[in-house]
Scaffold this motif. Structure first.
Motif, PDB file in Angstrom:
ATOM      1  N   GLU A  77       2.439   2.099  -3.518  1.00  0.00           N
ATOM      2  CA  GLU A  77       1.513   2.726  -4.220  1.00  0.00           C
ATOM      3  C   GLU A  77       1.244   4.097  -3.701  1.00  0.00           C
ATOM      4  O   GLU A  77       1.054   5.030  -4.650  1.00  0.00           O
ATOM      5  N   VAL A  78       1.145   4.363  -2.631  1.00  0.00           N
ATOM      6  CA  VAL A  78       0.965   5.728  -1.966  1.00  0.00           C
ATOM      7  C   VAL A  78       2.053   6.580  -2.461  1.00  0.00           C
ATOM      8  O   VAL A  78       2.062   7.880  -3.019  1.00  0.00           O
ATOM      9  N   GLU A 112      -6.718   7.774  -5.154  1.00  0.00           N
ATOM     10  CA  GLU A 112      -6.005   6.543  -5.502  1.00  0.00           C
ATOM     11  C   GLU A 112      -5.624   5.844  -4.209  1.00  0.00           C
ATOM     12  O   GLU A 112      -5.604   4.557  -3.938  1.00  0.00           O
ATOM     13  N   VAL A 113      -5.402   6.412  -3.181  1.00  0.00           N
ATOM     14  CA  VAL A 113      -5.190   6.006  -1.731  1.00  0.00           C
ATOM     15  C   VAL A 113      -6.505   5.114  -1.266  1.00  0.00           C
ATOM     16  O   VAL A 113      -5.941   3.940  -0.818  1.00  0.00           O
ATOM     17  N   PHE A 116      -5.017  12.143  -5.525  1.00  0.00           N
ATOM     18  CA  PHE A 116      -4.191  11.368  -4.617  1.00  0.00           C
ATOM     19  C   PHE A 116      -4.983  10.651  -3.779  1.00  0.00           C
ATOM     20  O   PHE A 116      -4.742   9.457  -3.575  1.00  0.00           O
ATOM     21  N   PHE A 122      -0.068  -0.161  10.298  1.00  0.00           N
ATOM     22  CA  PHE A 122      -0.609   0.535   8.937  1.00  0.00           C
ATOM     23  C   PHE A 122      -1.007   1.891   9.468  1.00  0.00           C
ATOM     24  O   PHE A 122      -0.372   2.668   8.417  1.00  0.00           O
ATOM     25  N   ALA A 174      -6.229   1.947  -3.230  1.00  0.00           N
ATOM     26  CA  ALA A 174      -5.264   1.078  -2.957  1.00  0.00           C
ATOM     27  C   ALA A 174      -5.662   0.357  -1.656  1.00  0.00           C
ATOM     28  O   ALA A 174      -5.386  -0.827  -1.279  1.00  0.00           O
ATOM     29  N   GLY A 175      -6.381   1.026  -0.726  1.00  0.00           N
ATOM     30  CA  GLY A 175      -6.747   0.835   0.678  1.00  0.00           C
ATOM     31  C   GLY A 175      -7.830  -0.371   0.669  1.00  0.00           C
ATOM     32  O   GLY A 175      -7.545  -1.608   1.102  1.00  0.00           O
ATOM     33  N   PHE A 233       0.926  -1.044  -0.004  1.00  0.00           N
ATOM     34  CA  PHE A 233       0.053  -0.049   0.077  1.00  0.00           C
ATOM     35  C   PHE A 233       0.673   1.337  -0.193  1.00  0.00           C
ATOM     36  O   PHE A 233       0.723   2.177  -0.806  1.00  0.00           O
ATOM     37  N   LEU A 234       1.780   1.193   0.998  1.00  0.00           N
ATOM     38  CA  LEU A 234       2.839   2.414   0.897  1.00  0.00           C
ATOM     39  C   LEU A 234       3.531   2.619  -0.245  1.00  0.00           C
ATOM     40  O   LEU A 234       3.809   3.835  -0.540  1.00  0.00           O
ATOM     41  N   VAL A 268       4.347   8.123   5.777  1.00  0.00           N
ATOM     42  CA  VAL A 268       4.431   8.273   4.335  1.00  0.00           C
ATOM     43  C   VAL A 268       4.052   9.579   3.976  1.00  0.00           C
ATOM     44  O   VAL A 268       4.287  10.149   3.054  1.00  0.00           O
ATOM     45  N   ILE A 274      10.472   0.849   8.123  1.00  0.00           N
ATOM     46  CA  ILE A 274       9.990   1.776   7.048  1.00  0.00           C
ATOM     47  C   ILE A 274      10.780   3.026   7.116  1.00  0.00           C
ATOM     48  O   ILE A 274      11.108   3.583   6.089  1.00  0.00           O
ATOM     49  N   ILE A 333       5.632  12.644   2.035  1.00  0.00           N
ATOM     50  CA  ILE A 333       5.176  13.231   0.643  1.00  0.00           C
ATOM     51  C   ILE A 333       4.725  14.677   0.926  1.00  0.00           C
ATOM     52  O   ILE A 333       5.286  15.551  -0.018  1.00  0.00           O
TER      53      ILE A 333
END
Lengths: 504, 504
Positions: A95-96, B95-96, B92, B9, B99-100, A92-93, B16, B56, B20
């Motif tokens: 993709e983010v 999209e997140v 964005f 998560f 993906a989630g 997921f991250l 993350v 991470i 960004i």
């Protein structure tokens, strides 16, 4: 109002992360298969776009209230349908991050890191799978991330087609023949149609229970010989490791040997099962891959990488780029001209491409090879548990041998043994009762189970047998979910038998 | 170690998002065009995958240290290359969310919300563009989200091909002809090759400066007539609204009229410029679209939606689904059988598909139609500013009329007037000096500018003229960036002229 104000981005981003984390926390409370009726959403949403802005908080409320009920929860631990789309925090991250950078990596220059990381990660993965060097950049081949297996098959088929027509002349396209088994994914049929292969030149070779629905090299040879006699030109074979219906494994070595005699391009579609081959004990399933021309698996299926991410390796990248390369003036640049770099646009259908390697990189680094193997083995172990549960109840049978983390089973419709006798049936007769009635029973069983919302499975029909597919692989699934699933299956069979009058 | 622990998560997700947001905050400090050399990354990263997990925090440090230098910053306010990939917080976040949830919406049942939201949003957008009802679900057509224009063209071309061959017989594939101009995107050539159209049957019709490089209906008719005389079968025309090199606009109405006489499928590729047509003052650019069979634009270009998201509308969805439909047993279900629902897998190349409509929905709702128009107009206004700056400096010229937010210009290489005389040249002669030398000058100019890292532009060559493309559309770009960009362009020309000895 700003499109990309960093502080507003930060605020809203945190809200959405919390929304998704809360969703995972409460995911078991939703029915796994969405229970809405067709047309539920147009009744709720406005018929035209809003003129003025709406705050993210309102939108998230609507997602909760209107979208979630319409979602089939692929990330639920009680999801056992189709094949998994196993998510992970790392996938997921990745993709983010990719969405955050939002670069368009069509050629090296448009974002060198996007290209170079992809080549590196594809070599890492290729090594993890113990692919021969001939598929790796560190050898003589190379890997590329496609969206889906459908695209991977189409790209390799077009490369094979053009290579062949270059020798025999373009006008011979109607002579080309593509081979598959009746268990091959429909992606092959679709790709062949798109690539202009005549529909009657797509050979769908019958498989049988005797080979566990694997493609027989002898059957392939017979089909090829017959085509050659008719003046047709054998072109392409799609072999499968882990078929969609029953996870059957085609014998790569023998098939590649036959194909080699006729100069046929062999693509190995290991969409689902390929990832498991990073475990030494499962690697034998792709033995013989060294004889193939291309190999692909979907990291978005059973490799913890968010949709979409299909890993494709080819022995001869130039075959791909000859067919799919374009060289418009507006993309010319020095590095492309130097031929020192990979321009992935020429390895795929589309020009634009996302920075997909980031998510694979994060998955591999965040978990490491060792944990990735453990995750895969855990799923296989859970499938074994389910298999044993099925085997322990004489009212059910495992229909085909389990290879990976999917169990194909069905109810045999046997009520308790005593009842059978009381009703004057002989057990053996009942077992061999016509499959049509059994198929109806299992169809009914599956429908009731899925309607309950407690779990979600899908079906397959192979060799005339309707079977239930129990595919373990959702990332949140634990042993307890498997036991619970089995209990649900049993309870629903009980209820059906009761409804049929076998109520003891 | 858990794959999808909600609290882990959440923790990593926040990290993350902050990463960004910080990136956007500091994006101007990076050279826009990545300055790395080919092979920079394999020198840094390990040659094989790690066996054990890495946190991470370490991975994000590596992204900062090793990936960011290799990124060309498409989201930078100083990015004016190719066409924009204009991000936004809403795009964005959509999209997140997608993906989630990580659902695979191939058919209605696999996640009803994914299908229904897509149909709703495509109708919203169609209305915003004032597309005729014949393209909308609320009329007789329908819309679908593809990954890219390349896929949209391939799908419609295959639909057109099969429709034609259904009438004339499959064996006639080598008679089919596809039409485009020399300004049409290379996506058409690639799609035609994949679909098995003979390379010599792809007509690339010449355009000229007289029509601002738009395809002339007369030229089209001549090409068609010549093919018909030769016994060939005209099949498909790809018309463009906003060509890649110069944003030329093909005259849709007249072209569709010609095509209609010969039963040719017309696809309108408005990949870049389509979005602007939600502004009433730009809508005229797609006048005549009612005569086309299909229309597409990329929301991931200039509509603030994260890559990838191509919006395609067709008048006859059945033409698509007849060609691209597959009906494997394992996907059968009641709703598909009822034909009450859309199964988008039959509208595209791939089976699997992401929940792309979420991001479009978030973009439209978060900003509203009014703001979306304002954003687009702002970009056009900034391009106008740049156009005026170019026009005000007699050493430069605007090469073709500006239609949208992109300015095509070049240096004419005039040193100061006095110097020209001093060196014995006549100004007029200098202006008409051969384009080859001018082209070299502009190539040098562009290379120096991009190497400076201050901004990034790309080039086009049209009618033999090498020109610089200044494409406004990055979401962070403000007036000040445009003025700065112009200053950088002027300074680099000054430096070149100085190097050439015109140092006054």
């Amino acid at each position: 109002m700003d499109l990309l104000d960093p502080e507003e981005f930060r605020r809203q981003g945190h809200l959405v992360i919390d929304f998704i984390a809360d969703y995972y926390n409460s995911i078991e409370k939703y029915p796994v298969l969405s229970q809405v009726e067709p047309g539920y959403l147009p009744k709720i949403l406005p018929q035209s776009a809003p003129y003025t802005p709406e705050p993210i908080e309102t939108i998230l409320q609507d997602v909760q209230k209107h979208i979630l009920p319409g979602i089939t929860h692929w990330q639920s631990p009680n999801y056992f349908a189709y094949f998994p789309s196993s998510g992970s925090t790392a996938g997921f991250l990745g993709e983010v991050l990719s969405a955050g950078f939002n670069v368009v990596g069509f050629n090296w220059m448009s974002s060198p890191a996007a290209t170079e990381l992809e080549s590196i990660v594809m070599d890492w993965l290729g090594q993890m799978l113990n692919l021969p060097k001939s598929f790796l950049f560190s050898g003589t081949g190379g890997g590329v991330l496609q969206g889906t297996t459908c695209e991977a098959i189409l790209c390799t088929l077009v490369a094979a087609r053009d290579q062949m027509l270059h020798q025999t002349g373009r006008q011979n396209v109607n002579q080309l023949v593509v081979y598959a088994s009746d268990q091959t994914h429909s992606a092959l049929q679709k790709a062949a149609k798109i690539a202009g292969i005549l529909p009657q030149n797509i050979r769908v070779i019958k498989t049988t229970k005797a080979t566990s629905f694997a493609l027989s090299p002898d059957s392939l040879r017979m089909a090829i010989c017959s085509d050659v006699k008719s003046g047709l030109v054998p072109l392409f074979l799609c072999a499968t490791v882990g078929t969609t219906s029953t996870t059957a494994v085609d014998p790569l070595k023998e098939l590649c040997n036959v194909a080699a005699e006729y100069g046929i391009w062999v693509h190995v579609d290991a969409a689902y099962a390929g990832s498991s081959c990073i475990c030494p004990e499962f690697r034998h399933f792709i033995d013989g891959v060294e004889g193939a021309n291309s190999f692909s698996f979907n990291a978005h299926k059973w490799f913890f990488t968010t949709l979409d991410c299909c890993c494709l390796w080819v022995k001869d990248p130039r075959a791909l780029t000859k067919s799919l390369g374009t060289h418009p003036e507006f993309l010319r640049n020095k590095t492309t001209g130097s031929k020192e770099v990979v321009d992935y646009k020429d390895w795929q259908i589309a020009l634009s491409r996302r920075f997909r390697s980031l998510k694979l990189w994060l998955v591999i680094r965040s978990y490491g090879v060792n944990n990735l193997r453990i995750f895969l083995r855990n799923h296989v172990e859970m499938a074994k548990i389910f298999e044993e549960l099925v085997a322990s109840d004489h009212r059910f049978e495992v229909v085909v041998p389990r290879n990976f983390a999917m169990v194909c089973f069905r109810a045999l419709a046997l009520p308790k043994v005593e009842m059978v006798y009381r009703n004057g049936f002989n057990i053996t007769e009942m077992i061999s009762a016509d499959d049509k009635r059994r198929n109806e029973l299992n169809r009914e069983l599956l429908e009731r189970i899925n309607k309950s919302g407690n779990l979600y499975m899908t079906h397959a029909v192979v060799g005339g047998i309707y079977m239930l597919r129990f595919a373990v692989g959702a990332s949140l699934t634990e042993d307890r979910h498997v036991f619970l699933a089995w209990k649900v299956v049993q309870e629903h069979l009980d209820a059906i038998l009761e409804d049929m009058g076998f109520n003891g």
